[in-house]
Design a protein around this motif. Structure first.
Motif, PDB file in Angstrom:
ATOM      1  N   UNK A 277       0.721  -0.726  -0.436  1.00 55.69           N
ATOM      2  CA  UNK A 277      -0.327  -0.329   0.048  1.00 55.69           C
ATOM      3  C   UNK A 277       0.862   0.619  -0.143  1.00 55.69           C
ATOM      4  N   UNK A 278       1.437   1.074   0.931  1.00 61.40           N
ATOM      5  CA  UNK A 278       3.213   2.329   0.490  1.00 61.40           C
ATOM      6  C   UNK A 278       3.614   2.356   0.049  1.00 61.40           C
ATOM      7  N   UNK A 279       3.788   1.642  -0.986  1.00 61.76           N
ATOM      8  CA  UNK A 279       4.195   1.579  -2.645  1.00 61.76           C
ATOM      9  C   UNK A 279       3.086   2.154  -3.487  1.00 61.76           C
ATOM     10  N   UNK A 280       2.109   1.645  -3.477  1.00 61.67           N
ATOM     11  CA  UNK A 280       1.288   2.007  -4.290  1.00 61.67           C
ATOM     12  C   UNK A 280       0.903   3.740  -4.597  1.00 61.67           C
ATOM     13  N   UNK A 285       0.718   9.321  -5.880  1.00 62.00           N
ATOM     14  CA  UNK A 285       1.837  10.897  -5.650  1.00 62.00           C
ATOM     15  C   UNK A 285       2.322  11.107  -6.555  1.00 62.00           C
ATOM     16  N   UNK A 286       3.346  11.006  -7.192  1.00 60.48           N
ATOM     17  CA  UNK A 286       4.326  10.696  -8.198  1.00 60.48           C
ATOM     18  C   UNK A 286       3.540  11.029  -9.670  1.00 60.48           C
ATOM     19  N   UNK A 287       3.082  10.040 -10.111  1.00 60.92           N
ATOM     20  CA  UNK A 287       1.841   9.954 -11.001  1.00 60.92           C
ATOM     21  C   UNK A 287       0.920  11.163 -11.059  1.00 60.92           C
ATOM     22  N   UNK A 289       1.591  14.312 -10.124  1.00 59.51           N
ATOM     23  CA  UNK A 289       2.746  15.551  -9.154  1.00 59.51           C
ATOM     24  C   UNK A 289       3.026  15.388 -11.547  1.00 59.51           C
ATOM     25  N   UNK A 290       2.790  14.132 -12.144  1.00 56.55           N
ATOM     26  CA  UNK A 290       3.817  14.613 -13.182  1.00 56.55           C
ATOM     27  C   UNK A 290       2.234  14.970 -14.059  1.00 56.55           C
ATOM     28  N   UNK A 291       1.042  14.413 -13.593  1.00 57.85           N
ATOM     29  CA  UNK A 291      -0.215  14.893 -14.101  1.00 57.85           C
ATOM     30  C   UNK A 291      -0.236  16.534 -14.346  1.00 57.85           C
ATOM     31  N   UNK A 292      -0.057  16.737 -13.349  1.00 50.11           N
ATOM     32  CA  UNK A 292      -0.324  17.847 -12.896  1.00 50.11           C
ATOM     33  C   UNK A 292       0.477  19.042 -13.197  1.00 50.11           C
TER      34      UNK A 292
END
Length: 368
Positions: A277-280, A285-287, A289-292
Protein backbone atom coordinates in the motif's frame (compact mmCIF):
# COMPACT_ATOMS: atom_id res chain seq x y z
CA UNK A 1 29.32 -12.43 20.16
CA UNK A 2 25.78 -12.27 18.68
CA UNK A 3 23.22 -10.18 20.49
CA UNK A 4 19.98 -11.74 21.73
CA UNK A 5 17.21 -10.16 23.70
CA UNK A 6 14.08 -11.84 25.04
CA UNK A 7 11.39 -9.40 26.13
CA UNK A 8 8.66 -10.67 28.42
CA UNK A 9 6.60 -9.62 31.41
CA UNK A 10 6.10 -12.51 33.81
CA UNK A 11 4.39 -12.08 37.15
CA UNK A 12 6.35 -13.07 40.21
CA UNK A 13 3.22 -14.30 41.96
CA UNK A 14 2.38 -17.08 39.51
CA UNK A 15 5.52 -18.21 37.72
CA UNK A 16 4.75 -21.92 38.06
CA UNK A 17 1.00 -21.83 38.51
CA UNK A 18 -1.12 -23.65 35.99
CA UNK A 19 1.70 -25.63 34.28
CA UNK A 20 -0.25 -28.88 34.68
CA UNK A 21 -3.25 -27.37 32.94
CA UNK A 22 -4.48 -29.47 29.99
CA UNK A 23 -6.44 -27.62 27.31
CA UNK A 24 -8.32 -29.10 24.36
CA UNK A 25 -6.20 -29.46 21.24
CA UNK A 26 -8.84 -27.51 19.36
CA UNK A 27 -9.61 -23.83 19.78
CA UNK A 28 -10.33 -22.56 23.31
CA UNK A 29 -13.71 -21.39 22.07
CA UNK A 30 -17.36 -22.22 22.78
CA UNK A 31 -20.67 -20.96 21.38
CA UNK A 32 -23.76 -20.65 23.58
CA UNK A 33 -27.38 -21.15 22.59
CA UNK A 34 -27.92 -17.41 22.26
CA UNK A 35 -25.16 -17.17 19.64
CA UNK A 36 -22.46 -15.70 21.86
CA UNK A 37 -18.97 -17.08 21.24
CA UNK A 38 -16.45 -17.24 24.06
CA UNK A 39 -12.66 -17.30 23.70
CA UNK A 40 -10.59 -18.36 26.72
CA UNK A 41 -7.21 -16.71 27.29
CA UNK A 42 -6.24 -19.13 30.02
CA UNK A 43 -2.48 -19.64 30.45
CA UNK A 44 0.79 -17.92 29.65
CA UNK A 45 1.11 -15.69 26.58
CA UNK A 46 3.72 -16.65 23.98
CA UNK A 47 4.41 -18.47 20.74
CA UNK A 48 5.15 -21.76 22.54
CA UNK A 49 2.71 -21.54 25.46
CA UNK A 50 -1.03 -21.87 25.97
CA UNK A 51 -2.07 -18.44 24.62
CA UNK A 52 -0.48 -18.04 21.17
CA UNK A 53 -1.10 -14.88 19.15
CA UNK A 54 -1.55 -16.70 15.82
CA UNK A 55 -3.95 -19.17 17.35
CA UNK A 56 -6.01 -16.47 19.05
CA UNK A 57 -6.22 -14.57 15.74
CA UNK A 58 -7.60 -17.70 14.08
CA UNK A 59 -10.03 -18.31 16.93
CA UNK A 60 -11.25 -14.74 16.61
CA UNK A 61 -11.87 -15.14 12.87
CA UNK A 62 -13.75 -18.40 13.48
CA UNK A 63 -15.85 -16.78 16.21
CA UNK A 64 -16.69 -13.79 13.98
CA UNK A 65 -18.11 -16.16 11.36
CA UNK A 66 -20.79 -17.49 13.69
CA UNK A 67 -21.41 -14.58 16.04
CA UNK A 68 -21.22 -10.81 16.31
CA UNK A 69 -21.00 -11.09 20.10
CA UNK A 70 -17.74 -12.44 21.49
CA UNK A 71 -16.79 -12.82 25.14
CA UNK A 72 -13.09 -13.08 26.02
CA UNK A 73 -12.31 -14.60 29.41
CA UNK A 74 -8.86 -14.05 30.92
CA UNK A 75 -6.89 -15.98 33.52
CA UNK A 76 -3.22 -15.37 32.72
CA UNK A 77 0.03 -14.47 34.45
CA UNK A 78 1.18 -12.62 31.32
CA UNK A 79 4.08 -13.55 29.07
CA UNK A 80 5.77 -12.29 25.91
CA UNK A 81 5.12 -8.62 25.18
CA UNK A 82 5.11 -8.83 21.38
CA UNK A 83 2.68 -11.78 21.34
CA UNK A 84 0.47 -9.87 23.77
CA UNK A 85 0.50 -6.75 21.59
CA UNK A 86 -0.54 -8.86 18.58
CA UNK A 87 -3.50 -10.26 20.55
CA UNK A 88 -4.40 -6.78 21.84
CA UNK A 89 -4.49 -5.39 18.27
CA UNK A 90 -6.49 -8.35 16.92
CA UNK A 91 -9.18 -7.89 19.58
CA UNK A 92 -9.19 -4.08 19.42
CA UNK A 93 -9.66 -3.96 15.65
CA UNK A 94 -12.31 -6.68 15.50
CA UNK A 95 -15.67 -5.58 14.14
CA UNK A 96 -17.45 -7.86 16.61
CA UNK A 97 -19.02 -6.74 19.88
CA UNK A 98 -16.26 -7.84 22.27
CA UNK A 99 -16.73 -7.96 26.04
CA UNK A 100 -13.78 -8.99 28.22
CA UNK A 101 -14.07 -10.74 31.59
CA UNK A 102 -11.15 -11.10 34.00
CA UNK A 103 -12.04 -14.36 35.73
CA UNK A 104 -8.99 -14.92 37.91
CA UNK A 105 -5.68 -13.19 37.14
CA UNK A 106 -4.84 -10.59 34.50
CA UNK A 107 -1.22 -9.93 35.29
CA UNK A 108 1.51 -8.15 33.38
CA UNK A 109 0.85 -8.39 29.60
CA UNK A 110 -2.57 -9.93 30.26
CA UNK A 111 -3.62 -6.72 32.02
CA UNK A 112 -2.82 -4.81 28.81
CA UNK A 113 -4.94 -7.17 26.72
CA UNK A 114 -7.83 -6.73 29.16
CA UNK A 115 -7.91 -2.99 28.47
CA UNK A 116 -9.20 -3.44 24.90
CA UNK A 117 -12.54 -4.74 26.16
CA UNK A 118 -15.68 -2.90 25.09
CA UNK A 119 -16.37 -3.03 28.03
CA UNK A 120 -14.17 -4.99 30.48
CA UNK A 121 -15.51 -6.56 33.66
CA UNK A 122 -13.72 -8.26 36.52
CA UNK A 123 -14.69 -10.94 38.99
CA UNK A 124 -14.81 -9.55 42.52
CA UNK A 125 -12.30 -12.26 43.49
CA UNK A 126 -9.91 -11.57 40.60
CA UNK A 127 -6.64 -9.64 40.58
CA UNK A 128 -5.05 -7.21 38.12
CA UNK A 129 -1.28 -6.68 38.13
CA UNK A 130 1.00 -4.12 36.43
CA UNK A 131 4.78 -3.91 36.50
CA UNK A 132 7.85 -3.01 34.46
CA UNK A 133 8.84 -4.90 31.32
CA UNK A 134 11.51 -7.55 31.93
CA UNK A 135 14.06 -8.93 29.50
CA UNK A 136 17.34 -10.71 29.13
CA UNK A 137 20.20 -10.46 26.65
CA UNK A 138 23.89 -11.17 26.23
CA UNK A 139 26.63 -9.54 24.19
CA UNK A 140 28.90 -6.53 24.38
CA UNK A 141 27.99 -3.20 25.98
CA UNK A 142 26.40 -1.92 22.75
CA UNK A 143 24.21 -5.04 22.66
CA UNK A 144 23.17 -4.50 26.26
CA UNK A 145 22.42 -0.85 25.54
CA UNK A 146 20.17 -1.82 22.62
CA UNK A 147 18.33 -4.25 24.88
CA UNK A 148 17.75 -1.50 27.45
CA UNK A 149 16.54 0.85 24.72
CA UNK A 150 14.10 -1.79 23.45
CA UNK A 151 12.70 -2.33 26.96
CA UNK A 152 12.29 1.43 27.45
CA UNK A 153 10.56 1.71 24.06
CA UNK A 154 8.14 -1.09 24.94
CA UNK A 155 7.37 0.50 28.30
CA UNK A 156 6.61 3.72 26.44
CA UNK A 157 4.16 1.91 24.13
CA UNK A 158 2.45 0.11 27.01
CA UNK A 159 2.26 3.36 28.97
CA UNK A 160 0.32 4.92 26.11
CA UNK A 161 -2.20 2.04 26.18
CA UNK A 162 -2.69 2.35 29.95
CA UNK A 163 -2.80 6.17 29.76
CA UNK A 164 -5.57 6.13 27.13
CA UNK A 165 -7.71 3.96 29.39
CA UNK A 166 -6.95 5.75 32.67
CA UNK A 167 -6.99 9.34 31.46
CA UNK A 168 -3.44 9.81 32.70
CA UNK A 169 -0.36 11.05 30.90
CA UNK A 170 2.22 8.60 29.59
CA UNK A 171 4.82 9.84 32.07
CA UNK A 172 2.40 9.52 35.00
CA UNK A 173 1.77 5.89 34.10
CA UNK A 174 5.50 5.13 33.86
CA UNK A 175 6.23 6.76 37.21
CA UNK A 176 3.31 5.03 38.95
CA UNK A 177 3.39 1.49 37.56
CA UNK A 178 6.77 0.98 35.83
CA UNK A 179 8.86 1.58 38.93
CA UNK A 180 10.27 -1.95 39.31
CA UNK A 181 7.52 -3.11 41.70
CA UNK A 182 4.53 -5.43 41.18
CA UNK A 183 1.26 -3.51 41.57
CA UNK A 184 -1.57 -5.92 42.49
CA UNK A 185 -5.10 -4.52 42.33
CA UNK A 186 -8.35 -5.97 43.58
CA UNK A 187 -11.48 -5.63 41.49
CA UNK A 188 -12.65 -2.71 43.62
CA UNK A 189 -9.30 -0.93 43.25
CA UNK A 190 -9.23 -1.57 39.51
CA UNK A 191 -12.75 -0.15 39.17
CA UNK A 192 -11.96 2.95 41.24
CA UNK A 193 -8.81 3.65 39.18
CA UNK A 194 -10.62 3.22 35.85
CA UNK A 195 -9.01 -0.01 34.64
CA UNK A 196 -12.37 -1.80 34.36
CA UNK A 197 -16.00 -0.85 33.78
CA UNK A 198 -17.80 -3.17 36.18
CA UNK A 199 -17.48 -6.02 38.69
CA UNK A 200 -19.39 -9.30 38.33
CA UNK A 201 -20.04 -12.02 40.83
CA UNK A 202 -18.44 -15.46 40.55
CA UNK A 203 -18.05 -18.66 42.54
CA UNK A 204 -16.25 -17.57 45.72
CA UNK A 205 -12.63 -18.33 46.49
CA UNK A 206 -10.99 -18.57 49.94
CA UNK A 207 -10.48 -15.12 51.37
CA UNK A 208 -6.76 -15.64 51.98
CA UNK A 209 -6.01 -16.98 48.48
CA UNK A 210 -2.76 -15.82 46.88
CA UNK A 211 -2.68 -14.72 43.21
CA UNK A 212 -1.08 -18.07 42.30
CA UNK A 213 -3.88 -19.96 44.08
CA UNK A 214 -6.56 -17.86 42.38
CA UNK A 215 -4.94 -18.54 39.00
CA UNK A 216 -4.88 -22.31 39.59
CA UNK A 217 -8.42 -22.36 40.97
CA UNK A 218 -9.95 -20.69 37.91
CA UNK A 219 -7.92 -22.87 35.55
CA UNK A 220 -9.27 -25.98 37.26
CA UNK A 221 -12.83 -24.64 36.96
CA UNK A 222 -12.34 -24.37 33.21
CA UNK A 223 -10.49 -27.66 32.65
CA UNK A 224 -12.78 -30.07 34.46
CA UNK A 225 -15.98 -29.21 32.53
CA UNK A 226 -14.01 -29.28 29.27
CA UNK A 227 -12.76 -32.81 29.99
CA UNK A 228 -16.36 -33.96 30.38
CA UNK A 229 -17.47 -32.20 27.18
CA UNK A 230 -14.45 -33.09 25.00
CA UNK A 231 -16.25 -35.63 22.78
CA UNK A 232 -19.32 -33.41 22.45
CA UNK A 233 -17.16 -30.42 21.47
CA UNK A 234 -15.40 -32.41 18.76
CA UNK A 235 -18.76 -33.49 17.32
CA UNK A 236 -19.88 -29.85 17.32
CA UNK A 237 -16.71 -28.94 15.44
CA UNK A 238 -17.45 -31.50 12.73
CA UNK A 239 -20.76 -29.71 12.07
CA UNK A 240 -19.00 -26.49 11.08
CA UNK A 241 -18.81 -25.81 7.30
CA UNK A 242 -15.01 -25.88 7.31
CA UNK A 243 -15.02 -29.44 8.73
CA UNK A 244 -17.96 -30.97 6.83
CA UNK A 245 -15.69 -33.17 4.68
CA UNK A 246 -13.74 -34.61 7.65
CA UNK A 247 -14.44 -38.33 7.84
CA UNK A 248 -12.57 -38.96 11.09
CA UNK A 249 -11.19 -37.24 14.16
CA UNK A 250 -7.73 -37.44 12.60
CA UNK A 251 -9.00 -35.45 9.61
CA UNK A 252 -10.36 -32.80 11.99
CA UNK A 253 -7.03 -32.47 13.77
CA UNK A 254 -5.13 -32.25 10.46
CA UNK A 255 -7.37 -29.41 9.35
CA UNK A 256 -6.86 -27.71 12.73
CA UNK A 257 -3.10 -27.88 12.20
CA UNK A 258 -3.51 -26.29 8.77
CA UNK A 259 -5.62 -23.49 10.23
CA UNK A 260 -3.03 -22.84 12.93
CA UNK A 261 -0.30 -22.69 10.27
CA UNK A 262 -2.36 -20.22 8.22
CA UNK A 263 -2.94 -18.09 11.32
CA UNK A 264 0.81 -17.92 11.86
CA UNK A 265 1.17 -16.29 8.44
CA UNK A 266 -1.24 -13.46 9.30
CA UNK A 267 1.40 -11.04 10.70
CA UNK A 268 3.67 -11.58 7.65
CA UNK A 269 0.83 -11.04 5.20
CA UNK A 270 -0.31 -7.95 7.08
CA UNK A 271 3.17 -6.43 6.83
CA UNK A 272 3.41 -7.25 3.11
CA UNK A 273 0.01 -5.65 2.53
CA UNK A 274 1.09 -2.50 4.40
CA UNK A 275 4.34 -2.28 2.40
CA UNK A 276 2.50 -2.70 -0.91
CA UNK A 277 0.00 0.00 0.00
CA UNK A 278 2.87 2.36 0.80
CA UNK A 279 4.52 1.66 -2.58
CA UNK A 280 1.24 2.18 -4.44
CA UNK A 281 0.71 5.47 -2.60
CA UNK A 282 4.19 6.66 -3.59
CA UNK A 283 3.56 5.73 -7.23
CA UNK A 284 0.16 7.44 -7.25
CA UNK A 285 1.61 10.63 -5.71
CA UNK A 286 4.37 10.73 -8.35
CA UNK A 287 1.92 10.13 -11.20
CA UNK A 288 -0.40 12.83 -9.88
CA UNK A 289 2.47 15.34 -9.68
CA UNK A 290 3.58 14.55 -13.24
CA UNK A 291 0.01 14.87 -14.52
CA UNK A 292 -0.41 18.22 -12.77
CA UNK A 293 2.83 19.53 -14.32
CA UNK A 294 1.76 18.37 -17.79
CA UNK A 295 -1.64 20.07 -17.49
CA UNK A 296 0.03 23.31 -16.38
CA UNK A 297 2.35 23.20 -19.38
CA UNK A 298 -0.61 22.81 -21.77
CA UNK A 299 -2.50 25.70 -20.17
CA UNK A 300 0.55 27.99 -20.13
CA UNK A 301 1.12 27.38 -23.84
CA UNK A 302 -2.53 28.03 -24.66
CA UNK A 303 -2.56 31.25 -22.69
CA UNK A 304 0.69 32.42 -24.28
CA UNK A 305 -0.58 32.09 -27.87
CA UNK A 306 -3.95 33.63 -27.06
CA UNK A 307 -6.19 30.56 -27.21
CA UNK A 308 -7.27 31.15 -23.58
CA UNK A 309 -6.90 33.94 -21.06
CA UNK A 310 -6.99 34.29 -17.28
CA UNK A 311 -10.82 34.23 -17.34
CA UNK A 312 -11.23 31.05 -19.41
CA UNK A 313 -8.22 29.19 -18.02
CA UNK A 314 -10.08 27.69 -14.99
CA UNK A 315 -12.67 26.23 -17.37
CA UNK A 316 -10.08 24.30 -19.36
CA UNK A 317 -8.15 23.45 -16.23
CA UNK A 318 -11.19 21.62 -14.84
CA UNK A 319 -11.80 19.96 -18.18
CA UNK A 320 -8.24 18.63 -18.33
CA UNK A 321 -8.47 17.39 -14.74
CA UNK A 322 -11.73 15.48 -15.32
CA UNK A 323 -11.25 14.36 -18.93
CA UNK A 324 -7.66 14.70 -20.09
CA UNK A 325 -8.16 13.40 -23.62
CA UNK A 326 -11.12 15.61 -24.54
CA UNK A 327 -9.57 18.56 -22.72
CA UNK A 328 -6.48 18.41 -24.93
CA UNK A 329 -8.68 18.13 -28.03
CA UNK A 330 -10.68 21.20 -26.97
CA UNK A 331 -7.51 23.24 -26.46
CA UNK A 332 -6.09 22.13 -29.80
CA UNK A 333 -9.25 23.26 -31.65
CA UNK A 334 -9.13 26.79 -30.26
CA UNK A 335 -7.85 29.39 -32.78
CA UNK A 336 -4.49 30.97 -32.10
CA UNK A 337 -4.79 34.71 -31.56
CA UNK A 338 -1.62 36.75 -32.22
CA UNK A 339 -1.21 39.88 -30.24
CA UNK A 340 -1.34 43.18 -32.13
CA UNK A 341 2.15 44.24 -31.11
CA UNK A 342 3.58 40.97 -32.39
CA UNK A 343 1.94 41.51 -35.79
CA UNK A 344 3.17 45.11 -35.93
CA UNK A 345 6.77 44.11 -35.31
CA UNK A 346 6.72 41.07 -37.58
CA UNK A 347 9.00 41.29 -40.68
CA UNK A 348 8.02 38.35 -42.92
CA UNK A 349 10.48 37.41 -45.68
CA UNK A 350 12.77 40.24 -44.60
CA UNK A 351 10.27 42.89 -45.75
CA UNK A 352 9.47 46.06 -43.84
CA UNK A 353 7.03 45.46 -40.96
CA UNK A 354 3.67 47.27 -40.93
CA UNK A 355 4.75 49.20 -37.85
CA UNK A 356 7.99 50.45 -39.40
CA UNK A 357 6.22 51.30 -42.63
CA UNK A 358 3.58 53.35 -40.81
CA UNK A 359 6.25 55.20 -38.81
CA UNK A 360 8.18 56.00 -41.98
CA UNK A 361 5.04 57.34 -43.70
CA UNK A 362 4.36 59.68 -40.76
CA UNK A 363 7.91 61.01 -40.84
CA UNK A 364 7.76 61.60 -44.60
CA UNK A 365 4.47 63.46 -44.26
CA UNK A 366 5.92 65.76 -41.65
CA UNK A 367 8.92 66.57 -43.83
CA UNK A 368 6.63 67.63 -46.67
Amino acid sequence: MPWECSIFAPSKGGETAGKDMTMSRFFNITTSDDGTSTIFLYGDIGDYTEVQSGRIAQELMEAERVSRRIHVRINSNGGEVYSGIAIFNALRHSQADIRIYVDGIAASMASVIALCGKPVEMSKYARLMLHSVSGGCYGNKQDLQRCMEEIESLEGSLSEIYAERLGMSKEEVKQTYFDGEDHWLTAKEALDLGFIDDIYDADPVPADSTPAQIYTLFNNRLVEPQKNREDMNLEDVKKRPRFKDCASDADVFRLMDQLEEEAGKVPILTKENTDLKAKVKTYEDKAEAEDLAARKQLLDAAEQDGRIDATTRPIYENLLANDRENGEKALAQLPVKRRVMEDLHLEPNGEESPWNRRMREIKDKRKK
